[in-house]
Design a protein around this motif. Structure first.
Motif, short mmCIF file in Angstrom:
data_model
loop_
_atom_site.label_atom_id
_atom_site.label_comp_id
_atom_site.label_asym_id
_atom_site.label_seq_id
_atom_site.Cartn_x
_atom_site.Cartn_y
_atom_site.Cartn_z
N VAL A 68 67.84 -35.99 -25.28
CA VAL A 68 68.80 -34.89 -25.44
C VAL A 68 69.74 -35.12 -26.61
CG1 VAL A 68 70.85 -33.87 -24.40
CG2 VAL A 68 68.72 -33.89 -23.13
N PRO A 69 70.43 -36.28 -26.71
CA PRO A 69 71.34 -36.44 -27.86
C PRO A 69 70.62 -36.45 -29.20
CG PRO A 69 71.12 -38.50 -26.64
CD PRO A 69 70.47 -37.44 -25.82
N ILE A 70 69.38 -36.94 -29.23
CA ILE A 70 68.62 -36.96 -30.48
C ILE A 70 68.29 -35.54 -30.93
CG2 ILE A 70 66.45 -37.68 -31.54
CD1 ILE A 70 66.53 -40.13 -29.69
N LEU A 71 67.85 -34.70 -30.00
CA LEU A 71 67.52 -33.32 -30.35
C LEU A 71 68.77 -32.51 -30.68
CD1 LEU A 71 64.59 -32.50 -27.92
CD2 LEU A 71 64.49 -32.95 -30.36
N VAL A 72 69.90 -32.85 -30.04
CA VAL A 72 71.16 -32.18 -30.40
C VAL A 72 71.52 -32.52 -31.85
CG1 VAL A 72 73.65 -32.14 -29.96
CG2 VAL A 72 72.05 -32.00 -28.05
N ALA A 73 71.33 -33.81 -32.24
CA ALA A 73 71.60 -34.21 -33.62
C ALA A 73 70.67 -33.51 -34.59
CB ALA A 73 71.46 -35.73 -33.75
N ILE A 74 69.38 -33.39 -34.23
CA ILE A 74 68.42 -32.69 -35.09
C ILE A 74 68.79 -31.22 -35.22
CG2 ILE A 74 66.04 -31.87 -35.17
CD1 ILE A 74 65.13 -34.59 -34.33
N ALA A 75 69.21 -30.60 -34.11
CA ALA A 75 69.63 -29.20 -34.17
C ALA A 75 70.81 -29.03 -35.12
CB ALA A 75 70.00 -28.70 -32.77
N ARG A 76 71.72 -30.00 -35.13
CA ARG A 76 72.85 -29.94 -36.04
C ARG A 76 72.38 -30.01 -37.49
NH1 ARG A 76 75.80 -33.37 -33.56
NH2 ARG A 76 75.22 -35.26 -34.67
N ARG A 77 71.40 -30.88 -37.77
CA ARG A 77 70.88 -30.98 -39.14
C ARG A 77 70.11 -29.73 -39.53
NH1 ARG A 77 68.75 -37.27 -39.74
NH2 ARG A 77 70.52 -38.24 -38.69
N MET A 78 69.46 -29.11 -38.56
CA MET A 78 68.72 -27.87 -38.82
C MET A 78 69.64 -26.66 -38.92
SD MET A 78 65.63 -28.44 -36.04
CE MET A 78 64.95 -26.80 -36.28
N GLU A 79 70.92 -26.86 -38.57
CA GLU A 79 71.89 -25.77 -38.51
C GLU A 79 71.44 -24.71 -37.52
OE1 GLU A 79 72.61 -24.36 -42.45
OE2 GLU A 79 73.66 -26.18 -43.07
N LYS A 80 70.91 -25.19 -36.40
CA LYS A 80 70.49 -24.31 -35.31
C LYS A 80 71.18 -24.76 -34.03
CE LYS A 80 65.94 -22.79 -36.92
NZ LYS A 80 64.50 -22.67 -36.56
N SER A 81 71.09 -23.90 -33.02
CA SER A 81 71.67 -24.23 -31.74
C SER A 81 70.75 -25.18 -30.97
CB SER A 81 71.88 -22.96 -30.91
OG SER A 81 72.21 -23.28 -29.59
N PRO A 82 71.32 -26.14 -30.22
CA PRO A 82 70.48 -26.99 -29.36
C PRO A 82 69.69 -26.20 -28.33
CG PRO A 82 72.70 -27.90 -29.57
CD PRO A 82 72.74 -26.54 -30.20
N SER A 83 70.12 -24.96 -28.05
CA SER A 83 69.41 -24.15 -27.06
C SER A 83 67.98 -23.83 -27.50
CB SER A 83 70.17 -22.84 -26.81
OG SER A 83 70.28 -22.09 -28.01
N LYS A 84 67.68 -23.98 -28.79
CA LYS A 84 66.33 -23.73 -29.29
C LYS A 84 65.39 -24.91 -29.04
CE LYS A 84 66.67 -19.60 -31.14
NZ LYS A 84 65.84 -18.47 -30.66
N LEU A 85 65.94 -26.07 -28.66
CA LEU A 85 65.10 -27.27 -28.55
C LEU A 85 65.09 -27.89 -27.16
CD1 LEU A 85 66.07 -29.12 -31.87
CD2 LEU A 85 64.03 -27.74 -31.43
#
Length: 614
Positions: free
Chosen positions: A134-151
């Motif tokens: 979860v924290p890794i995908l939240v960090a990736i979502a931040r780099r993608m400039e997308k919401s974590p809800s997409k992952l």
């Protein structure tokens, strides 16, 4: 196979009625699972003591035997093995490598990460896998400039898909296999679910890649919330009015306090009295506790711009050292992890500030706001905490396995010696079980003991992996299944299903059973669904002369088709807070996947019969 009693005994109808009541109470979800589960066993024991069947079964011994069931012991041991992997950070090396490669190869890294999740989840309990990623995908979502809800819902779904592919991938699989062995003497091998599981998984992955992104919401990320003011999520928070507080003597205007902009006052606690809106005639006094609903941005502004409000917040949070003026202060979110020591306790009982140096500013549960005093809220797995404290205290929280911190993608506290030991033990459990060198229950039990003896876990951490709700729920479901089997209720239900669908052939019969179980597993525990329907499915197979193992696999895959609700599977619930999901999001994203799985399973068994596979 267990001998069943005559179908005309009234005890059978009483057990069937009790089954309906038990399912209704579980779906109602107003009573603790532990109490409901223990009550089911207590009522069954009392009922069959007062009104025994001929032959004396089921009796107290047979009803309680479920709590020593090999499948249940295996599940608990695998939870301990998974906790050892989690505590030592044994999987962090590969995950950090994947995260570090994201900037160079973003798409390939994301694909590789989900593939890694799939492989790991096929052999380990899904909960620690989700907690790690979860924290890794939240960090990736931040780099993608997308919401974590997409992952995050895709993360949960991939774990569920992978869990269908091996016998130890999900507790549901083990329970179905054990029920099948007990009833018919037929066993399922380690890789029996693999081929149909991969077939269904392929359909699921196509759906996750090409359809699911269009159904998931674009919820505000933490950064968006911070910049978005009122548009952020609301937390329940509390302010203590001290003797020199700026709120002393303040009166509301039209129900709003001018010194609390963008906040909704929910309640004022004055001594033993709770003052509720409207507050037109109330003047705040020293000692009042003001309960407010506010966004993260609003609380951040209040604390950063008004030192007097910060002082009141610090005093309201309990004993502890106040941050010095030179400290770097931070605010973050954290999720209460499954198996956490914080579950069932209030912030005051935990002594959270004294233990961590951080203050809980607000609490949010499953994307809805709690309307009560913070001191009265007992924490649950999946709760989101809004934390405030110094950078030093926040760094110390990164290693806390009771909380899943959302501000950092990784931790760097794993002991390589323990991690290697955990990897060896985990590999040993998988290899000995997969090759049938040892029975699964023996391999998992030895693995759990080795995790503790090898220093990967201490006894306290192992006890935290022991989920009492899972233990009581599965044990009571086995007791209810035993009562159904021995009174003839399971055969009666099987006969009813067969009489309706058998004229259309075994494919239609299994397809009908699949969709019925798949719908029920989304509102009831998947473990309970598997235990209750396996005897019915085996009875239906016997009545039409079909292979009972194929009908058992029908139950296995249908009970794992828990995509449409957050309560359907614990990983769905775990990602609900970090992903900012609502209940309707799961229905919109998961209901089509349930229908797709039904179609895919029907296609699989049709091909199996068409090409002479049975």
């Amino acid at each position: 196979m267990i001998e069943t009693a005559s179908l005309d005994v009234w005890q059978m109808w009483a057990v069937l009625g009790g089954l309906v009541v038990a399912i209704a109470i579980f779906v109602w979800d107003r009573l603790p699972i532990e109490i409901v589960s223990a009550s089911i066993v207590a009522v069954l024991m009392l009922f069959f003591h007062l009104f025994p069947l001929e032959g004396g079964d089921p009796n107290a011994a047979s009803l309680l035997a479920g709590f020593a069931n090999p499948a249940l012991i295996t599940i608990l041991c695998l939870l301990i093995v998974g906790q050892g992997i989690f505590q030592t950070g044994a999987m962090e090396g590969p995950t950090q490598f994947l995260l570090s490669s994201y900037d160079q190869h973003p798409r390939a890294t994301l694909v590789a990460m989900f593939a890694f999740v799939f492989v790991v989840s096929a052999f380990i309990n899904n909960t620690p896998v989700v907690v790690m990623f979860v924290p890794i995908l939240v960090a990736i979502a931040r780099r993608m400039e997308k919401s974590p809800s997409k992952l995050l819902i895709p993360l949960s779904y991939v774990c569920i898909l992978a869990g269908m592919t091996t016998l130890i991938g999900s507790s549901t699989n083990l329970l179905v296999a054990e029920q099948l062995r007990t009833i018919s003497g037929v066993g399922l091998d380690f890789f029996t679910p693999t081929v149909p599981g991969l077939f269904l998984g392929a359909f699921g992955m196509v759906y996750i890649v090409f359809v699911l992104p269009h159904l998931l919401p674009e919820r505000a990320s933490m950064e968006t919330e911070i910049a978005g003011g009122e548009k952020g999520r609301q937390y329940i928070a509390q302010l203590e009015v001290t003797a020199d507080h700026p709120l002393v003597g303040k009166r509301p205007v039209a129900g709003m306090f001018a010194d609390l902009p963008d906040m909704t006052v929910r309640m004022i606690q004055r001594g033993e009295h709770a003052l509720l809106p409207p507050f037109d005639q109330i003047e705040l006094r020293a000692g009042d506790l003001v309960i407010v609903a506010a966004t993260r941005q609003t609380l951040s502004n209040l604390l950063s711009k008004r030192a007097d409000f910060m002082r009141g917040m610090l005093e309201a949070s309990g004993p502890g050292d106040n941050p010095t003026p030179g400290d770097s202060l931070m605010m973050t979110e954290a999720v209460v992890a499954p198996g956490s020591r914080l579950i069932g306790r209030t912030i005051q009982q935990i002594g959270f500030r004294h233990a961590t140096g951080c203050i809980v500013l607000g609490i949010q549960r499953r994307s809805r706001m709690i309307r009560s005093r913070m001191g009265e809220i007992r924490l649950e797995a999946g709760d989101t905490l809004l934390l405030f404290g110094s950078s030093t205290a926040m760094r110390q929280l990164r290693s806390d396995r009771d909380l899943l911190l959302m501000e950092w993608a990784t931790t760097a506290l794993a002991d390589p010696r323990r991690a290697n030991m955990a990897r060896i033990i985990f590999a040993g459990v998988v290899l000995t079980a997969a090759t049938s060198l040892l029975p699964i229950v023996v391999a998992s039990f030895l693995g759990a003991v080795a995790m503790i003896a090898g220093g990967c876990l201490n006894t306290r951490q192992a006890a935290r992996a022991f989920d009492m709700r899972v233990y009581l729920l599965i044990g009571s479901a086995i007791a209810l299944g035993t009562a159904l089997q021995q009174t003839g209720g399971a055969d009666l239900l099987a006969t009813a299903v067969v009489s309706v669908f058998s004229p259309f052939g075994p494919v239609v019969l299994m397809s009908a059973m699949f969709i019925l179980i798949a719908l029920l597993t989304n509102v009831l525990s998947n473990s309970a669904t598997a235990i209750l329907f396996t005897p019915i499915a085996v009875g239906a197979a016997n009545q039409i002369g079909a292979d009972p193992s194929l009908f058992a696999l029908t139950v296995l895959f249908a009970a794992n088709t828990c995509f449409a609700t957050p309560i359907g599977y614990q990983t769905n619930l775990l990602v609900m807070g970090p992903g900012h999901y609502r209940f309707a999001d799961y229905i919109r994203a998961g209901a089509p996947m349930v229908v797709l799985f039904w179609f895919a399973f029907t296609l699989y068994i049709s091909l199996l019969y068409a090409f002479g596979g049975v």
